[in-house]
Write an enzyme that holds these catalytic residues in place. Structure first.
Site, PDB file in Angstrom:
ATOM      1  CG  ASP A 159      -1.951   1.091   1.208  1.00 22.13           C
ATOM      2  OD1 ASP A 159      -1.830   2.003   0.361  1.00 22.13           O
ATOM      3  OD2 ASP A 159      -2.870   1.053   2.041  1.00 22.13           O
ATOM      4  CG  HIS A 210      14.881  14.102 -16.692  1.00 18.57           C
ATOM      5  ND1 HIS A 210      13.561  14.377 -16.442  1.00 18.57           N
ATOM      6  CD2 HIS A 210      15.338  13.480 -15.574  1.00 18.57           C
ATOM      7  CE1 HIS A 210      13.230  13.937 -15.246  1.00 18.57           C
ATOM      8  NE2 HIS A 210      14.295  13.404 -14.700  1.00 18.57           N
TER       9      HIS A 210
END
Length: 760
Positions: free
Chosen positions: A297, A395
């Site tokens: 979770d 990136h």
């Protein structure tokens, strides 16, 4: 944690990112606890959650949502190598983690400490007469509460878990949160439950329910809420790493610079909540990816982590970075980590079970240790980027490396090409190829091999017969000296479409994802050619302007089909290429006549007859008595053929007899025009073109710009001029036996573009 084979071979797999997916799966075979069935499931996609299973997990199921599943390599945690599964959609997280782990393993990797997996259940008691006395009574009788709770889950106790202790808190809360309201007293009893390898939410909730009556009897009050708390601050993981300063050095930055930058960035997150929020989000980028992959979770882990970060009254970073006495960089992380490895969705989702085997079937403590190390590694990767070249630069570097790899750039110039790509700001495959060519132009031997020769197909003009040809009539069409080129190169995974001139760089999904537009047409083509499971990059270099009525879409389709035929050695005949191109036209335009794809395939002046009444389309190649001097004038206004064809079709359905008569008239002009072209009768052909344009205008497919271009051409010596293609914008074609120069000059002087050529 890791299997024995993982310990022997390690989590280092050189050049893993350069492999195709099948090779990566094969590389995991000897390094993990994955079974042959697991590996086959990864290869075929058979591990994914099935819809009927999902329907039993939550309500109102309509489908199953997917995320990429990757692995982070190089991790060494508590002396053992671990390959970490990650389910995440954000680029650079997997690469950042693998890079951080590689740096850390040089000095021994990560060490961790995990406390007992304690989950807290809360029992709220209200309407208590004497709060202090009730609190004392609960504490004095806590053994009764513990024993009762443990009798509710004897199997958990048998596994070494169960309620460890009880705590009682007194709270005063103003009604409705109004600070001016009268505060009311409440007691909250905490059950501290060791849930062992289970996530434990249902167990703890059941215990809270089970002791409610006893708590009411002891306190004389009324039990209201009975539920677990997701602030699992008794189940903590602590991770630590030491990185010698010499291992931190990178291009343009010394090790000391990197170390000091990381420390400075972390210091801000320790005192500034705005920075700390983004700082901790970066940690959770890694933690959540493991949590999702292992069926835990992640929402509960997130909530607990952020509450823990604010436990002092100010929200702070979950990590600390500092320099030790030797000048090494030391990082530490402490955060709640209540995870499970058995029960619930962990048993239902086949990918989750597979990922646990990939990790070596860890228990809850071992999984918490992995997630703590991943959180610290992700934090290092983010801070290193921020304190050096920056997140966006990293990136961009990752993207540039991927593009250079797709372009087939050789190892000896690979890094130089990557640097040049980043500097150019145009990170595309074609640019990488161009840079590689330039770098190797003066080198001995051949230029770098950056792909196969290009295949091509020409555009077209329709001299006579637009729109009528859709209804089984004829069209007179000719090739133009503009082409679309294409080639196919191998790629690590997936299918990519690159059209640099049009600024298109996109993934081509499989048909199962129901793609639309150009990607959908290509996906359909690949499926029909049985190439849908092959990895490739399709590069297209168009000289035919798009949406100008000049056959650009058909030329693109034919050139791509030829490139696929060449690359995969399909052995397609011309009529097969034409049929596949027609299928592409159908996907693009709905009801194409077939003339565009046929001319793109065969590249010759033709009288084309569309299919009708069960007969296939056919064409007759024309031998011209003299060359046709043509000028194409372009409005610059794009128009979709599908739109104008649909508009004419709607009118035809409303009054078929009238429109069939118009189409018959156009067909007569077209056949006469073919005879005139064969015989070299320029004046006759020009007049027929003018008449045909009148009919097309009557069909309401002309525009103000097209009418202006037709008028300019005729006033400057054209024997005939008319719109060409679908209309609605696009282009005209003019027959200029007295010379093309005056017509071209006049068109350009009016702000339009023009192309002159001869058809022979």
């Amino acid at each position: 944690m890791a299997s024995e084979s993982a310990q022997n071979d390690g989590s280092r797999i050189p050049n893993f990112f350069k492999m195709d997916v099948e090779a990566r799966i094969a590389a995991l075979r000897e390094r993990t606890a994955l079974t042959d069935e697991d590996l086959h499931a990864l290869e075929t996609g058979g591990h994914t959650l099935k819809r009927h299973v999902a329907d039993k997990m939550i309500e109102n199921v309509v489908g199953v949502f997917g995320l990429p599943l990757g692995v982070a390599l190089n991790f060494r945690i508590d002396g053992r190598d671990v390959i970490v599964p990650l389910s995440v959609e954000e680029p650079s997280i997997v690469a950042g983690l693998s890079g951080a782990a590689r740096t850390a393993r040089l000095s021994g990797g990560y060490t961790t400490e995990v406390t007992d997996p304690i989950l807290i259940g809360q029992v709220q008691v209200v309407n208590v007469g004497d709060v202090d006395e009730a609190r004392r009574a609960l504490i004095s009788r806590k053994d009764e509460v513990v024993n009762l709770a443990n009798t509710l889950h004897p199997k958990m106790v048998a596994r070494g878990g169960g309620v460890r202790d009880v705590e009682v808190f007194h709270h005063r809360a103003p009604e409705g949160g109004d600070p001016d309201a009268v505060a009311r007293d409440m007691l909250v009893l905490h059950l501290l439950v060791d849930t062992r390898d289970a996530m434990g939410a249902n167990i703890v909730n059941g215990m809270c329910e089970g002791v409610a009556s006893l708590v009411e009897a002891i306190t004389g009050g009324k039990v209201f809420l009975r539920i677990l708390s997701n602030l699992s601050d008794r189940a903590l993981v602590r991770a630590k790493v030491r990185i010698p300063v010499q291992n931190l050095a990178m291009k343009d930055y010394s090790g000391a610079d990197v170390r000091d930058g990381i420390i400075l960035a972390n210091d801000l997150a320790l005192v500034d909540a705005y920075r700390a929020t983004t700082h901790n989000k970066g940690i959770m980028n890694g933690v959540d990816a493991v949590a999702i992959a292992t069926g835990n979770d992640f929402r509960a882990i997130e909530a607990s982590a952020h509450a823990f970060a604010a436990r002092s009254g100010q929200y702070r970073a979950l990590t600390r970075w500092y320099a030790n006495e030797d000048g090494d960089l030391v990082g530490s992380l402490e955060m709640p980590m209540k995870v499970g490895t058995v029960g619930g969705s962990l048993e239902t989702n086949p990918t989750v079970r597979l990922n646990h085997r990939l990790l070596g079937n860890p228990d809850a403590a071992q999984l918490a240790a992995v997630m703590g190390a991943v959180g610290l590694a992700q934090n290092y990767a983010a801070l290193r980027s921020l304190s050096t070249a920056g997140i966006q630069q990293n990136h961009m570097t990752l993207h540039a490396r991927s593009v250079a790899s797709a372009a087939g750039v050789p190892d000896e110039i690979f890094n130089d090409v990557v640097d040049a790509l980043i500097e150019s700001g145009d990170i595309k495959v074609w640019k990488a190829e161009e840079i590689a060519r330039n770098m190797t132009r003066d080198a001995p031997g051949p230029l770098v091999d950056v792909g196969e020769p290009r295949s091509s197909a020409c555009g077209k003009v329709i001299l006579l017969g637009e729109h009528a040809v859709v209804y089984g009539r004829s069209a007179l069409a000719a090739p133009i000296p503009l082409a679309v080129e294409a080639r196919v190169v191998d790629a690590p995974e997936g299918v990519q479409l690159l059209i640099p001139r049009w600024g298109i760089e996109q993934r081509v999904p499989p048909m199962s994802e129901h793609p639309t537009g150009a990607a959908g047409i290509l996906a359909l083509l690949l499926a029909r050619l049985e190439l849908g499971d092959r990895a490739m990059t399709i590069e297209v270099f168009p000289s035919v302007p798009r949406a100008m009525g000049l056959g650009g879409s058909s030329a693109l389709a034919v050139s791509v089909i030829r490139a696929l035929d060449q690359h995969f050695r399909l052995g397609l005949a011309a009529d097969e290429i034409n049929d596949y191109a027609y299928a592409c036209e159908q996907a693009a335009h709905g009801t194409p006549s077939g003339v565009d794809n046929t001319l793109a395939t065969y590249g010759t002046t033709m009288l084309f007859r569309a299919a009708s009444q069960g007969r296939r389309s056919r064409f007759d190649e024309l031998t011209l008595a003299r060359p046709l001097p043509l000028v194409v004038g372009m409005t610059g206004k794009e128009s979709l053929t599908a739109t104008t064809v649909a508009r004419v079709g709607s009118a035809w359905r409303r009054n078929r007899r009238r429109y069939e008569a118009v189409f018959d008239q156009i067909d007569g002009l077209t056949r006469a025009g073919a005879d005139a072209a064969r015989d070299g009768e320029m004046g006759e052909l020009g007049e027929l073109m003018n008449l045909c344009h009148g009919y097309l205008n009557a069909l309401q497919v002309s525009t103000r710009e097209l009418e202006e271009l037709v008028d300019i051409a005729r006033r400057n010596g054209a024997a005939g001029a008319k719109l060409t293609g679908g209309g609605g914008g696009g282009a005209i074609v003019a027959l200029c036996p007295e010379g093309v120069e005056p017509v071209v000059a006049a068109i350009k002087a009016s702000g339009y573009d023009a192309l002159a050529f001869e058809v022979s």
